[in-house]
Design an enzyme around this catalytic site. Structure first.
Site, PDB file in Angstrom:
ATOM      1  N   ASP A  13       0.813  -1.226   0.000  1.00  0.00           N
ATOM      2  CA  ASP A  13       0.000   0.000   0.000  1.00  0.00           C
ATOM      3  C   ASP A  13       0.841   1.268   0.000  1.00  0.00           C
ATOM      4  OD1 ASP A  13      -2.257  -1.677   0.268  1.00  0.00           O
ATOM      5  OD2 ASP A  13      -1.985  -1.713   2.432  1.00  0.00           O
ATOM      6  N   LYS A  16       2.311   2.198  -5.013  1.00  0.00           N
ATOM      7  CA  LYS A  16       3.014   1.686  -6.199  1.00  0.00           C
ATOM      8  C   LYS A  16       2.229   1.948  -7.467  1.00  0.00           C
ATOM      9  CE  LYS A  16       3.183  -2.445  -4.496  1.00  0.00           C
ATOM     10  NZ  LYS A  16       2.827  -2.192  -3.090  1.00  0.00           N
ATOM     11  N   GLY A  40      -4.186  -4.153  -4.454  1.00  0.00           N
ATOM     12  CA  GLY A  40      -5.191  -3.197  -4.911  1.00  0.00           C
ATOM     13  C   GLY A  40      -4.500  -1.901  -5.244  1.00  0.00           C
ATOM     14  N   HIS A  41      -4.620  -1.488  -6.470  1.00  0.00           N
ATOM     15  CA  HIS A  41      -3.997  -0.238  -6.892  1.00  0.00           C
ATOM     16  C   HIS A  41      -5.074   0.791  -7.179  1.00  0.00           C
ATOM     17  CE1 HIS A  41      -0.107  -2.367  -8.393  1.00  0.00           C
ATOM     18  NE2 HIS A  41      -0.162  -2.230  -7.088  1.00  0.00           N
ATOM     19  N   GLN A 224       2.199  -5.913  -3.120  1.00  0.00           N
ATOM     20  CA  GLN A 224       2.532  -5.989  -1.693  1.00  0.00           C
ATOM     21  C   GLN A 224       3.857  -5.245  -1.429  1.00  0.00           C
ATOM     22  OE1 GLN A 224       1.616  -9.441  -3.096  1.00  0.00           O
ATOM     23  NE2 GLN A 224      -0.389  -8.543  -2.912  1.00  0.00           N
TER      24      GLN A 224
HETATM   25  P1  IMP Z   1      -2.763 -12.710   1.735  1.00  0.00           P
HETATM   26  O1  IMP Z   1      -1.813 -12.164   0.739  1.00  0.00           O
HETATM   27  O2  IMP Z   1      -4.200 -12.459   1.391  1.00  0.00           O
HETATM   28  O3  IMP Z   1      -2.498 -14.148   2.074  1.00  0.00           O
HETATM   29  O4  IMP Z   1      -2.549 -11.903   3.116  1.00  0.00           O
HETATM   30  C1  IMP Z   1      -1.355 -12.048   3.881  1.00  0.00           C
HETATM   31  C2  IMP Z   1      -0.953 -10.722   4.498  1.00  0.00           C
HETATM   32  O5  IMP Z   1      -0.534  -9.828   3.482  1.00  0.00           O
HETATM   33  C3  IMP Z   1      -2.074  -9.996   5.243  1.00  0.00           C
HETATM   34  O6  IMP Z   1      -1.511  -9.295   6.337  1.00  0.00           O
HETATM   35  C4  IMP Z   1      -2.585  -9.005   4.219  1.00  0.00           C
HETATM   36  O7  IMP Z   1      -3.209  -7.895   4.834  1.00  0.00           O
HETATM   37  C5  IMP Z   1      -1.297  -8.628   3.533  1.00  0.00           C
HETATM   38  N1  IMP Z   1      -1.479  -8.160   2.159  1.00  0.00           N
HETATM   39  C6  IMP Z   1      -1.720  -8.889   1.064  1.00  0.00           C
HETATM   40  N2  IMP Z   1      -1.798  -8.127  -0.022  1.00  0.00           N
HETATM   41  C7  IMP Z   1      -1.594  -6.873   0.385  1.00  0.00           C
HETATM   42  C8  IMP Z   1      -1.508  -5.610  -0.292  1.00  0.00           C
HETATM   43  O8  IMP Z   1      -1.619  -5.506  -1.504  1.00  0.00           O
HETATM   44  N3  IMP Z   1      -1.273  -4.528   0.489  1.00  0.00           N
HETATM   45  C9  IMP Z   1      -1.103  -4.636   1.816  1.00  0.00           C
HETATM   46  N4  IMP Z   1      -1.141  -5.769   2.483  1.00  0.00           N
HETATM   47  C10 IMP Z   1      -1.394  -6.886   1.778  1.00  0.00           C
END
Ligand code: IMP
Length: 429
Positions: A13, A16, A40-41, A224
């Site tokens: 977040d 990017k 999510g962008h 991420q």
């Molecule tokens: P998962 O990727 O859904 O398995 O989530 C694992 C961890 O990564 C959690 O803490 C999510 O909140 C975090 N996470 C996954 N994708 C994002 C992102 O795009 N931005 C911020 N945190 C993310």
């Protein structure tokens, strides 16, 4: 012709999407190499907001090729939904503008269900996943039982693969207290999406190779952030893919020697969604004030983000783990109006001052941030278009981060719009 990787330098977040969108002007091809619709962008172009989870944000530029690489995990329903959303905005994805790797793995309905069931079972130790089935899909990939795009787009083969998986899958689901699936419940909802994706499925690695040989500029778009990397992040509170720059090569199918520049994106403060260590987290009123000022709510899940001050050991770690050649500092405008701006310069660990980000969980739980405070600035900086337009206190803040982090700040973002940006050095030259 430079090939540039853009990665998150914190917990995701970082903004990017906006930076990728900005640099896409100089790229010919934009590639996603890991993650899925957990990302999510949010992109604001001429006041119009578009939120993309899967399709590379480069799609908003005419004349660019976008690629979803083999390292990405794809929910076909989400991908098609995004294609429709873009079509409504007059942006055609079909007709050669987007290629999907045949080797990318498909997020199946049971992956989503498993994700939620596992989180429920973890109870207090829950990771706070996005519930999109990301982890279970990568698990199946590593266990060599995943279903790839190549299979999804061939109906007979897809049905056979689902049939062959469901026995075991249903056992696991029931074991976790969940409902099982019938073959039709899985196959039918994906059939129409598979039809739509068939013309996009291709040998993405070969396409990239050919474009690189032709001298095209490639932009690799990370999702991420470094601290959510499966190996190098704050395990187990991480995502299930490698988010660091090295994975751009693997997740796109090109050799690492073609990468020229690596830009890390970092907020001018820090946020995190989900559980796990966060040394500079601000609790109480100040944290809430920062959340409101920065609209810190997840683009994917809408969850409030945890907010904290800028963390230099995190930046230094990201610089090392990714080989950063530059950092883009985003949301500097959010700090406007603070009388004093704290920067975490180091940690205190068992009475000792350390500069590094610890690589073990036990130390990470005990570190306390060591702050220095910089004078803040007042008056909007949103209209600043050159570095010199920024108040001296804001420039001092940027330069202090640069000095302590040991990496050049190549871009400063002062607002959500494409134009609200100061580019100090363009990685594309
Ligand atoms: P998962 O990727 O859904 O398995 O989530 C694992 C961890 O990564 C959690 O803490 C999510 O909140 C975090 N996470 C996954 N994708 C994002 C992102 O795009 N931005 C911020 N945190 C993310």
């Amino acid at each position: 012709m430079p090939n540039v990787v853009i990665v998150g330098a914190q917990w995701g977040d970082e903004g990017k999407g906006k930076v990728v969108d900005l640099f896409t002007e100089f790229a010919d091809v934009v590639v996603r190499f890991q993650g899925g619709n957990n990302a999510g962008h949010t992109l604001v172009v001429d006041g119009d907001t578009t939120i993309l989870h899967l399709i590379p944000s480069g799609i908003l530029h005419q004349g660019k090729t976008t690629v979803i690489g083999n390292g990405v995990v794809i929910d076909p329903l989400v991908l098609v939904e995004e294609m429709d959303l873009l079509a409504r905005k007059g942006l055609e994805v079909e007709g050669g503008r987007m290629v999907v790797s045949r080797k990318a793995h498909v997020i199946m309905p049971w992956h989503k269900r498993l994700d939620l069931l596992r989180e429920r079972r973890r109870a207090k130790a829950a990771i706070g996943t996005t519930g999109r089935g990301i982890g279970p899909t990568y698990e199946d990939k590593a266990a060599r039982q995943g279903i790839r795009v190549e299979e999804l787009v061939q109906p007979d083969i897809f049905r056979a693969r689902v049939e062959s998986r469901l026995d075991e899958v249903n056992d696991v689901l029931r074991g976790l207290g969940g409902d099982s699936f019938t073959v039709d419940e899985v196959v039918k909802p994906y059939a129409a999406a598979a039809e739509r994706l068939r013309p996009l499925a291709a040998d993405a690695a070969l396409l990239l190779h050919e474009r690189i040989v032709d001298g095209a500029n490639i932009l690799f778009e990370g999702a991420q952030g470094t601290q959510l990397d499966l190996d190098h992040g704050t395990y187990p509170y991480v995502t299930s893919s490698n988010t660091v720059a090295g994975n751009a090569a693997i997740g796109a199918g090109i050799g690492p020697t073609v990468i020229d520049e690596v830009v890390g994106i970092s907020k001018a403060y820090t946020t995190r969604v989900g559980a796990g260590p966060f040394p500079t987290e601000i609790f109480g009123h100040d944290g809430e004030a920062l959340r409101e000022a920065g609209s810190e709510y997840g683009a994917t899940t809408g969850r409030p983000r945890r907010c904290g001050w800028f963390d230099v050991p995190v930046l230094r770690y990201a610089a090392r783990a990714n080989g950063l050649t530059g950092v883009a500092l985003t949301k500097l405008d959010v700090l406007t109006g603070l009388e004093k701006v704290p920067i975490c310069t180091a940690y205190r660990l068992d009475g000792e001052i350390i500069q590094r980000f610890p690589d073990d969980q036990a130390s990470l739980q005990r570190v306390e941030p060591v702050y220095e405070t910089m004078p803040g600035w007042s008056g909007s900086i949103r209209t600043a278009r050159s570095y010199a337009d920024l108040p001296v206190q804001a420039r001092n803040y940027v330069e202090r981060i640069e000095e302590l982090g040991g990496v050049q700040v190549v871009l400063v973002s002062v607002g959500p719009g494409r134009d609200d940006t100061i580019v100090r050095s363009n990685p594309f030259g």
